[in-house]
Design a protein around this motif. Structure first.
Motif, PDB file in Angstrom:
ATOM      1  N   ASN A  37      40.382  50.149  33.274  1.00 44.42           N
ATOM      2  CA  ASN A  37      39.738  51.594  33.048  1.00 44.42           C
ATOM      3  C   ASN A  37      39.443  51.543  31.294  1.00 44.42           C
ATOM      4  OD1 ASN A  37      39.434  52.679  35.472  1.00 44.42           O
ATOM      5  ND2 ASN A  37      41.386  53.734  35.693  1.00 44.42           N
ATOM      6  N   TRP A  40      36.061  49.819  30.327  1.00 44.82           N
ATOM      7  CA  TRP A  40      34.666  50.844  30.421  1.00 44.82           C
ATOM      8  C   TRP A  40      34.957  52.015  29.359  1.00 44.82           C
ATOM      9  CZ3 TRP A  40      34.931  55.512  32.254  1.00 44.82           C
ATOM     10  CH2 TRP A  40      35.795  55.607  33.446  1.00 44.82           C
ATOM     11  N   TRP A  74      38.047  70.197  38.504  1.00 42.89           N
ATOM     12  CA  TRP A  74      37.678  69.045  38.052  1.00 42.89           C
ATOM     13  C   TRP A  74      36.035  68.885  38.802  1.00 42.89           C
ATOM     14  CZ3 TRP A  74      36.282  64.356  36.558  1.00 42.89           C
ATOM     15  CH2 TRP A  74      35.549  63.489  37.295  1.00 42.89           C
ATOM     16  N   HIS A  89      33.742  60.770  34.974  1.00 46.44           N
ATOM     17  CA  HIS A  89      34.197  59.839  35.684  1.00 46.44           C
ATOM     18  C   HIS A  89      35.626  59.879  35.886  1.00 46.44           C
ATOM     19  CE1 HIS A  89      33.403  55.207  36.951  1.00 46.44           C
ATOM     20  NE2 HIS A  89      34.619  55.594  37.224  1.00 46.44           N
ATOM     21  N   GLY A  90      36.045  60.197  37.102  1.00 46.08           N
ATOM     22  CA  GLY A  90      37.227  60.318  37.422  1.00 46.08           C
ATOM     23  C   GLY A  90      38.333  58.960  37.499  1.00 46.08           C
ATOM     24  N   MET A  91      39.538  59.252  37.302  1.00 47.66           N
ATOM     25  CA  MET A  91      40.304  58.108  37.094  1.00 47.66           C
ATOM     26  C   MET A  91      41.794  58.077  37.831  1.00 47.66           C
ATOM     27  SD  MET A  91      39.599  56.399  33.364  1.00 47.66           S
ATOM     28  CE  MET A  91      39.913  58.256  32.446  1.00 47.66           C
ATOM     29  N   GLY A  92      42.070  57.487  38.865  1.00 48.76           N
ATOM     30  CA  GLY A  92      43.469  57.266  39.353  1.00 48.76           C
ATOM     31  C   GLY A  92      44.335  56.355  38.427  1.00 48.76           C
ATOM     32  N   GLY A  93      43.610  55.412  38.100  1.00 52.04           N
ATOM     33  CA  GLY A  93      44.118  54.418  37.217  1.00 52.04           C
ATOM     34  C   GLY A  93      44.507  54.828  35.854  1.00 52.04           C
ATOM     35  N   LYS A 131      32.089  45.147  37.572  1.00 56.48           N
ATOM     36  CA  LYS A 131      31.991  46.874  37.265  1.00 56.48           C
ATOM     37  C   LYS A 131      30.457  47.080  37.968  1.00 56.48           C
ATOM     38  CE  LYS A 131      35.869  48.601  36.741  1.00 56.48           C
ATOM     39  NZ  LYS A 131      36.256  49.773  37.787  1.00 56.48           N
ATOM     40  N   ASN A 138      25.883  52.854  45.735  1.00 55.42           N
ATOM     41  CA  ASN A 138      26.571  53.876  45.756  1.00 55.42           C
ATOM     42  C   ASN A 138      26.702  54.823  46.991  1.00 55.42           C
ATOM     43  OD1 ASN A 138      28.310  56.156  45.010  1.00 55.42           O
ATOM     44  ND2 ASN A 138      27.518  56.351  43.077  1.00 55.42           N
ATOM     45  N   ARG A 140      27.878  56.582  50.817  1.00 58.62           N
ATOM     46  CA  ARG A 140      28.729  57.653  51.433  1.00 58.62           C
ATOM     47  C   ARG A 140      28.952  57.575  52.764  1.00 58.62           C
ATOM     48  NH1 ARG A 140      29.356  58.324  46.449  1.00 58.62           N
ATOM     49  NH2 ARG A 140      29.824  60.365  45.362  1.00 58.62           N
TER      50      ARG A 140
HETATM   51  C1  LIG Z   1      40.450  61.159  41.765  1.00 59.49           C
HETATM   52  C2  LIG Z   1      39.336  59.997  41.322  1.00 59.49           C
HETATM   53  C3  LIG Z   1      39.974  58.887  41.010  1.00 59.49           C
HETATM   54  C4  LIG Z   1      39.205  57.711  40.550  1.00 59.49           C
HETATM   55  N1  LIG Z   1      39.783  56.537  40.040  1.00 59.49           N
HETATM   56  C5  LIG Z   1      38.991  55.601  39.590  1.00 59.49           C
HETATM   57  C6  LIG Z   1      39.461  54.615  38.631  1.00 59.49           C
HETATM   58  O1  LIG Z   1      40.659  54.557  38.165  1.00 59.49           O
HETATM   59  N2  LIG Z   1      38.663  53.822  38.219  1.00 59.49           N
HETATM   60  C7  LIG Z   1      37.353  53.707  38.326  1.00 59.49           C
HETATM   61  O2  LIG Z   1      36.451  53.272  37.805  1.00 59.49           O
HETATM   62  N3  LIG Z   1      36.677  54.791  39.044  1.00 59.49           N
HETATM   63  C8  LIG Z   1      37.464  55.712  39.626  1.00 59.49           C
HETATM   64  N4  LIG Z   1      37.014  56.949  40.383  1.00 59.49           N
HETATM   65  C9  LIG Z   1      35.559  56.834  40.513  1.00 59.49           C
HETATM   66  C10 LIG Z   1      35.364  56.684  42.114  1.00 59.49           C
HETATM   67  O3  LIG Z   1      35.326  55.374  42.377  1.00 59.49           O
HETATM   68  C11 LIG Z   1      33.830  57.066  42.288  1.00 59.49           C
HETATM   69  O4  LIG Z   1      33.713  58.597  42.027  1.00 59.49           O
HETATM   70  C12 LIG Z   1      33.137  56.682  43.512  1.00 59.49           C
HETATM   71  O5  LIG Z   1      33.092  55.459  43.766  1.00 59.49           O
HETATM   72  C13 LIG Z   1      31.841  57.240  43.864  1.00 59.49           C
HETATM   73  O6  LIG Z   1      31.085  57.197  43.020  1.00 59.49           O
HETATM   74  P1  LIG Z   1      30.348  58.243  42.142  1.00 59.49           P
HETATM   75  O7  LIG Z   1      31.261  59.098  41.547  1.00 59.49           O
HETATM   76  O8  LIG Z   1      29.420  57.180  41.161  1.00 59.49           O
HETATM   77  O9  LIG Z   1      29.166  58.845  43.054  1.00 59.49           O
HETATM   78  C14 LIG Z   1      37.767  57.840  40.770  1.00 59.49           C
HETATM   79  C15 LIG Z   1      37.444  58.908  41.217  1.00 59.49           C
HETATM   80  C16 LIG Z   1      38.172  60.099  41.575  1.00 59.49           C
HETATM   81  C17 LIG Z   1      37.496  61.556  42.048  1.00 59.49           C
END
Ligand SMILES: Cc1cc2nc3c(=O)[nH]c(=O)nc-3n(C[C@H](O)[C@H](O)[C@H](O)COP(=O)(O)O)c2cc1C
Length: 149
Positions: A37, A40, A74, A89-93, A131, A138, A140
């Motif tokens: 993460n 980027w 969020w 952009h959400g991140m769990g990482g 990436k 993208n 669903r």
């Molecule tokens: C809680 C959460 C954690 C996520 N963790 C990561 C992450 O660690 N790294 C990353 O590149 N994207 C991460 N994402 C992004 C998702 O992969 C992305 O939202 C999903 O693939 C859908 O794509 P979009 O948001 O562009 O529509 C995360 C999204 C959320 C909501």
């Protein structure tokens, strides 16, 4: 943050706590992400962490919906950002124990839920091949897979 503040929550407990980087702390926040993460997120404008208050203030009992409510906050933040021409952009990482230390959180009270970035949409050519492939397509699940009547 104002949009997040108005999110609905169980017992109106408002368990979300939002921490965001400033210009001075950006690199410190960046170092709290996993390497993939950081690659980027180094180009984003703001890095943030969503932290949940684990217990209800009114009775001290565990709030089983704290993380769920943080998810609502969020999404409100995300929709408001989009309305203003920004992206999130959400991140769990993320490195949760290190974030807990850095923000001086009490693990008994606070749960680091997720990280996020806020910034302007960049050109896909800025991304590594790996990436970029994750970004397109993208898709669903279909409605039939997630909606049961
Ligand atoms: C809680 C959460 C954690 C996520 N963790 C990561 C992450 O660690 N790294 C990353 O590149 N994207 C991460 N994402 C992004 C998702 O992969 C992305 O939202 C999903 O693939 C859908 O794509 P979009 O948001 O562009 O529509 C995360 C999204 C959320 C909501």
């Amino acid at each position: 943050m104002e949009a997040a503040r108005w999110s609905p929550s169980c017992f109106n407990a408002q368990p979300w706590r939002l921490y965001t980087s400033t210009g001075a702390t950006f690199d410190e926040y960046l170092n709290l992400l996993v390497e993939g993460n950081q690659a980027w997120a180094k180009d984003t404008s703001v890095i943030g962490f969503m932290v949940a208050e684990r217990h209800f203030e009114h009775n001290g009992k565990p709030n089983a919906y704290a993380e769920f409510d943080c998810g609502a906050a969020w999404m409100a933040l995300t929709l408001q950002a989009r309305k203003e021409g920004l992206y999130t952009h959400g991140m769990g990482g993320i490195l949760k124990p290190e974030i807990t230390d850095y923000l001086k959180l009490d693990p008994a009270r606070h749960e680091v839920v997720m990280g996020f970035t806020i910034g302007k949409l960049a050109d896909l050519s800025n991304l590594s091949d790996e990436k970029r492939n994750e970004e397109v397509p993208n898709s669903r699940k279909s409605l039939d897979e997630i909606w049961f009547r």
